[in-house]
Design a protein around this motif. Structure first.
Motif, PDB file in Angstrom:
ATOM      1  N   LYS A  84      -5.911  -7.016  -9.203  1.00 41.54           N
ATOM      2  CA  LYS A  84      -6.480  -5.594  -9.693  1.00 41.54           C
ATOM      3  C   LYS A  84      -7.606  -5.569  -8.742  1.00 41.54           C
ATOM      4  O   LYS A  84      -8.490  -6.433  -8.784  1.00 41.54           O
ATOM      5  N   ILE A  85      -8.028  -4.310  -8.298  1.00 50.09           N
ATOM      6  CA  ILE A  85      -9.017  -4.040  -7.828  1.00 50.09           C
ATOM      7  C   ILE A  85     -10.029  -3.016  -8.889  1.00 50.09           C
ATOM      8  O   ILE A  85      -9.769  -2.150  -9.250  1.00 50.09           O
ATOM      9  N   ILE A 139      -1.525 -10.227   2.493  1.00 51.80           N
ATOM     10  CA  ILE A 139      -2.312  -9.541   3.326  1.00 51.80           C
ATOM     11  C   ILE A 139      -2.210  -8.047   2.873  1.00 51.80           C
ATOM     12  O   ILE A 139      -1.253  -7.504   2.885  1.00 51.80           O
ATOM     13  N   TRP A 140      -3.434  -7.639   2.445  1.00 51.63           N
ATOM     14  CA  TRP A 140      -3.635  -6.036   2.175  1.00 51.63           C
ATOM     15  C   TRP A 140      -4.781  -5.429   2.936  1.00 51.63           C
ATOM     16  O   TRP A 140      -5.822  -6.406   2.971  1.00 51.63           O
ATOM     17  N   ASN A 141      -4.810  -4.139   2.960  1.00 49.17           N
ATOM     18  CA  ASN A 141      -5.915  -3.659   3.760  1.00 49.17           C
ATOM     19  C   ASN A 141      -6.806  -3.280   2.561  1.00 49.17           C
ATOM     20  O   ASN A 141      -6.366  -2.733   1.601  1.00 49.17           O
ATOM     21  N   SER A 142      -8.032  -3.629   2.851  1.00 51.12           N
ATOM     22  CA  SER A 142      -9.008  -3.509   1.851  1.00 51.12           C
ATOM     23  C   SER A 142      -9.628  -1.899   1.779  1.00 51.12           C
ATOM     24  O   SER A 142     -10.278  -1.727   1.049  1.00 51.12           O
ATOM     25  N   THR A 143      -9.165  -1.125   2.506  1.00 52.79           N
ATOM     26  CA  THR A 143      -9.434   0.275   2.613  1.00 52.79           C
ATOM     27  C   THR A 143      -8.552   1.111   1.804  1.00 52.79           C
ATOM     28  O   THR A 143      -8.796   1.898   0.945  1.00 52.79           O
ATOM     29  N   SER A 144      -7.454   1.013   2.345  1.00 55.37           N
ATOM     30  CA  SER A 144      -6.182   1.786   1.396  1.00 55.37           C
ATOM     31  C   SER A 144      -5.441   0.893   0.511  1.00 55.37           C
ATOM     32  O   SER A 144      -4.851   1.508  -0.351  1.00 55.37           O
ATOM     33  N   PHE A 145      -5.468  -0.281   0.437  1.00 50.10           N
ATOM     34  CA  PHE A 145      -4.920  -1.076  -0.461  1.00 50.10           C
ATOM     35  C   PHE A 145      -3.655  -1.299  -0.224  1.00 50.10           C
ATOM     36  O   PHE A 145      -2.763  -1.811  -0.898  1.00 50.10           O
ATOM     37  N   ARG A 178     -13.794   0.662 -13.791  1.00 47.60           N
ATOM     38  CA  ARG A 178     -12.478   0.881 -14.010  1.00 47.60           C
ATOM     39  C   ARG A 178     -11.441   0.314 -12.853  1.00 47.60           C
ATOM     40  O   ARG A 178     -12.040   0.176 -12.018  1.00 47.60           O
ATOM     41  N   CYS A 179     -10.258  -0.081 -13.081  1.00 42.74           N
ATOM     42  CA  CYS A 179      -9.206  -0.529 -12.401  1.00 42.74           C
ATOM     43  C   CYS A 179      -8.715   0.686 -11.460  1.00 42.74           C
ATOM     44  O   CYS A 179      -8.372   1.627 -11.791  1.00 42.74           O
ATOM     45  N   VAL A 180      -9.037   0.486 -10.138  1.00 40.26           N
ATOM     46  CA  VAL A 180      -8.553   1.444  -9.228  1.00 40.26           C
ATOM     47  C   VAL A 180      -7.289   1.483  -8.352  1.00 40.26           C
ATOM     48  O   VAL A 180      -6.412   2.115  -7.947  1.00 40.26           O
ATOM     49  N   LEU A 190     -12.420  -8.381   8.744  1.00 38.31           N
ATOM     50  CA  LEU A 190     -11.389  -7.762   9.298  1.00 38.31           C
ATOM     51  C   LEU A 190     -10.805  -6.479   8.211  1.00 38.31           C
ATOM     52  O   LEU A 190      -9.801  -5.968   8.439  1.00 38.31           O
ATOM     53  N   GLN A 191     -11.570  -6.258   7.326  1.00 34.16           N
ATOM     54  CA  GLN A 191     -11.129  -5.289   6.195  1.00 34.16           C
ATOM     55  C   GLN A 191      -9.782  -5.697   5.625  1.00 34.16           C
ATOM     56  O   GLN A 191      -8.930  -4.651   5.419  1.00 34.16           O
ATOM     57  N   ILE A 192      -9.536  -6.905   5.357  1.00 31.59           N
ATOM     58  CA  ILE A 192      -8.504  -7.134   4.421  1.00 31.59           C
ATOM     59  C   ILE A 192      -8.751  -7.972   3.281  1.00 31.59           C
ATOM     60  O   ILE A 192      -9.772  -8.678   3.004  1.00 31.59           O
ATOM     61  N   LEU A 193      -7.676  -7.874   2.264  1.00 30.68           N
ATOM     62  CA  LEU A 193      -7.801  -8.800   1.229  1.00 30.68           C
ATOM     63  C   LEU A 193      -6.826  -9.726   1.249  1.00 30.68           C
ATOM     64  O   LEU A 193      -5.545  -9.254   1.844  1.00 30.68           O
ATOM     65  N   ILE A 194      -6.738 -10.928   0.678  1.00 31.95           N
ATOM     66  CA  ILE A 194      -5.796 -11.953   1.013  1.00 31.95           C
ATOM     67  C   ILE A 194      -5.578 -12.466  -0.668  1.00 31.95           C
ATOM     68  O   ILE A 194      -6.541 -12.943  -1.059  1.00 31.95           O
TER      69      ILE A 194
END
Length: 173
Positions: A79-80, A121-127, A87-89, A107-111
Motif C-alpha cells: 500500500k502507498i 517493479i512499479w513506477n513510483s510516479t504512476s504506481f 490516507r492510502c492512495v 530510477l523512480q521505481i518501487l520494488i
C-alpha cells in the motif's frame, strides 16, 4: 552507545521500522497497523490502518516533493500512504505475501519482493506495474539499492542476486 528514548507501541513487537528522509519522524509496523512517531516528543503522530494481515516491511519515498510510505503485507499487497493526509492512495496487488519493499531514489521505481521469490517493479510516479522478475532462490527477504546506480541487491532464502534495473529491461548480473 546509550538509550535515547523508548516508544510504547502497546503491542508486543515491531516488525519493521524506517526513518523519514528528513529524520524528524520514523514509522513502525506492528501487526496490521503502521504508526509514525515524532522523534522529539515520542508521541504517535499518525496511525495507518488498511492491511488485512500483518505488515512485514515499510519504507519512505518522495514523489513530486511529497512524502509517501510504502508498506508490504502478508495480505499479498503493498500500500502507498500519503504521509501528509494519512490516507492510502494506492494498493498494489502482488499475489504473494510481500516480504520486502524498496524505493530506488534515482530510477523512480518501487520494488516489492515476495514470499514466492518474485520481484515486482512499479513506477513510483504512476504506481503502474512495469514488470516482474521471477528469480529461483526462494523467498525474498531483503532488497537494497546502490545510490547513483541501477543496481539492486536481492536477498533470498537461498542466496543473493545482483540485478541491473534499467528503464526498459531487467538484466541479471
Amino acid at each position: 552507545m546509550g538509550l535515547i528514548k523508548t516508544f510504547d507501541t502497546k503491542i508486543w513487537c515491531a516488525r519493521s521500522v524506517a526513518f523519514d528522509p528528513s529524520g524528524a519522524t520514523f514509522a513502525s509496523a506492528c501487526g496490521v497497523l503502521i504508526k509514525t512517531w515524532n522523534l522529539d516528543s515520542g508521541e504517535c503522530k499518525h496511525t495507518f490502518c488498511g492491511h488485512s494481515h500483518e505488515v512485514t516491511c515499510l519504507e519512505y519515498f518522495t514523489r513530486e516533493d511529497e512524502l509517501y510510505l510504502i508498506s508490504g503485507s502478508q495480505d499479498r499487497t503493498a500500500k502507498i500512504w500519503d504521509c501528509h493526509t494519512g490516507r492510502c492512495v494506492r494498493t498494489l496487488k502482488v499475489y504473494s505475501p510481500v516480504r520486502a519493499v524498496c524505493s530506488h531514489p534515482d530510477l523512480q521505481i518501487l520494488i516489492t519482493g515476495s514470499y514466492n521469490g518474485s520481484v515486482h517493479i512499479w513506477n513510483s510516479t504512476s504506481f503502474r506495474h512495469e514488470r516482474v522478475l521471477k528469480l529461483d532462490l526462494g523467498c525474498v527477504n531483503a532488497i537494497a539499492y546502490l545510490k547513483g546506480s541501477t543496481r539492486v541487491a536481492i536477498g533470498h532464502a537461498c542466496g543473493i542476486e545482483l540485478a541491473e534495473i534499467g528503464p526498459e529491461e531487467a538484466i541479471e548480473c
